[in-house]
Design an enzyme around this catalytic site. Structure first.
Site, short mmCIF file in Angstrom:
data_model
loop_
_atom_site.label_atom_id
_atom_site.label_comp_id
_atom_site.label_asym_id
_atom_site.label_seq_id
_atom_site.Cartn_x
_atom_site.Cartn_y
_atom_site.Cartn_z
N ASP A 1 40.59 47.45 53.73
CA ASP A 1 41.73 47.96 54.28
C ASP A 1 41.58 49.31 54.69
O ASP A 1 40.57 49.78 54.65
CB ASP A 1 42.80 47.90 53.05
CG ASP A 1 42.07 48.31 51.66
OD1 ASP A 1 41.04 48.90 51.89
OD2 ASP A 1 42.59 48.20 50.59
N ASN B 1 48.01 46.85 38.92
CA ASN B 1 48.81 45.81 39.03
C ASN B 1 48.44 44.56 39.64
O ASN B 1 49.09 43.69 40.03
CB ASN B 1 50.26 46.19 39.96
CG ASN B 1 49.70 46.45 41.36
OD1 ASN B 1 48.53 46.32 41.52
ND2 ASN B 1 50.89 47.19 42.32
N HIS C 1 46.54 44.09 42.26
CA HIS C 1 46.52 44.06 43.76
C HIS C 1 44.89 43.86 44.15
O HIS C 1 43.95 44.36 43.68
CB HIS C 1 47.33 44.91 44.45
CG HIS C 1 46.50 46.37 44.50
ND1 HIS C 1 47.27 47.81 43.85
CD2 HIS C 1 45.25 46.86 45.15
CE1 HIS C 1 46.45 48.59 43.99
NE2 HIS C 1 45.40 48.31 44.74
N GLU D 1 49.98 44.01 47.36
CA GLU D 1 50.70 44.24 46.34
C GLU D 1 51.43 43.03 45.89
O GLU D 1 51.65 42.09 46.51
CB GLU D 1 51.64 45.23 46.59
CG GLU D 1 51.32 46.50 47.17
CD GLU D 1 50.72 47.49 46.22
OE1 GLU D 1 50.30 46.77 44.92
OE2 GLU D 1 50.54 48.79 46.36
C1 GLP Z 1 42.90 50.70 46.10
C2 GLP Z 1 42.18 49.83 47.07
C3 GLP Z 1 41.62 48.68 46.27
C4 GLP Z 1 41.06 48.89 45.26
C5 GLP Z 1 41.95 49.59 44.18
C6 GLP Z 1 41.53 49.93 42.99
O1 GLP Z 1 44.22 50.33 46.27
N1 GLP Z 1 42.75 49.52 48.20
O2 GLP Z 1 40.90 47.90 47.22
O3 GLP Z 1 40.54 47.90 44.41
O4 GLP Z 1 42.39 50.88 44.78
O5 GLP Z 1 40.65 51.23 43.07
P1 GLP Z 1 39.84 51.99 42.13
O6 GLP Z 1 38.50 51.09 42.23
O7 GLP Z 1 39.68 53.52 42.27
O8 GLP Z 1 40.49 51.83 40.76
#
Ligand code: GLP
Length: 241
Positions: free
Chosen positions: A67, A136, A138, A143
């Site tokens: 993304d 959540n 995702h 989402e």
């Molecule tokens: C963002 C990214 C995800 C990632 C998520 C969790 O939303 N788009 O790919 O898994 O954050 O991030 P973190 O690893 O910092 O908890």
């Protein structure tokens, strides 16, 4: 789903590095799907270390990131493009023309999604997709929703995701409200999936994804149906399993 329980974030990162490195050793021209966020940072450090010490070779590999924020240029300090270069690509021998991101500045998001999907297909599909998980549940930026998304597309970020990601920005107001993300279908079409979760704030999402109903309101729950998923949790993220 195979679940690897580890004690710490450090151990989780080592297990993940073994799997990604193993994929590259078996198939040097692997197509990797890569993820951002704080969770994979030490995994990437391990891969850099393996490159420098034992010659883990990225020269034939290709990567597609999950993304990118809408509205951020590639060289924006907060872009996922920059994140990946700073944490991995600038430190290993991956070819810079072999790394791909959704374009967050594309004027036509539908055309951009189609371009990204076509590029993945032209590369032969994703061999191994790395994922983190949002609080959540995702994955990518998919989402909770009424339906699973099939393709790379533009998404509106939930307030909770904006708040969670605000730590990377000067203020919450600076967090982009939209992103381009691989769809759930794009992720699901990967041959192997490695899902990482670290920390107590991920425990409920992990439980719901692994043991709950398969529903688009818990995007990661679709992974229960995938034939080759390895979930690696640290002690805190795995407490509810
Ligand atoms: C963002 C990214 C995800 C990632 C998520 C969790 O939303 N788009 O790919 O898994 O954050 O991030 P973190 O690893 O910092 O908890």
């Amino acid at each position: 789903m195979r679940i690897i329980f580890t004690d710490t974030y450090k151990k989780m990162s080592e297990e993940a590095a073994k799997i990604i490195a193993g994929q590259l050793w078996i198939k040097p021209n692997s197509v990797l799907g890569l993820a951002t966020g704080s969770t994979p940072v030490e995994l990437y450090q391990n891969l850099v270390w393996l490159y420098k010490t034992v010659g883990l070779d990225f020269s034939q590999a290709t990567s597609f990131n999950l993304d990118e924020y809408v509205g951020l240029a590639e060289d924006d300090p907060q872009s996922y493009h920059r994140f990946m270069h700073e944490n991995l690509f600038d430190h290993v021998n991956i070819r810079k023309d072999h790394v791909f991101f959704p374009n967050g500045l594309a004027a036509d998001s539908v055309a951009e999604g189609e371009r990204y999907e076509a590029a993945i297909t032209a590369a032969g599909g994703i061999d191994m997709q790395l994922l983190g998980i949002g609080r959540n549940a995702h994955i990518g930026f998919n989402e909770p929703a009424n339906a699973f998304t099939r393709m790379t597309h533009k998404v509106a970020l939930k307030e909770s995701t904006i708040a969670a990601n605000a730590r990377f920005f000067a203020s919450q107001d600076d967090v982009p409200r939209e992103a381009m993300s691989m769809g759930i279908g794009t992720i699901f079409r990967a041959r192997h999936i490695v899902l990482l979760a670290s920390g107590a704030e991920k425990a409920e999402a992990v439980r719901d994804a692994v043991m709950g109903a398969i529903t688009p309101t818990v995007p990661a729950s679709i992974l229960q149906l995938h034939p080759s998923v390895t979930l690696i949790v640290d002690q805190e993220a795995g407490t509810l399993l």
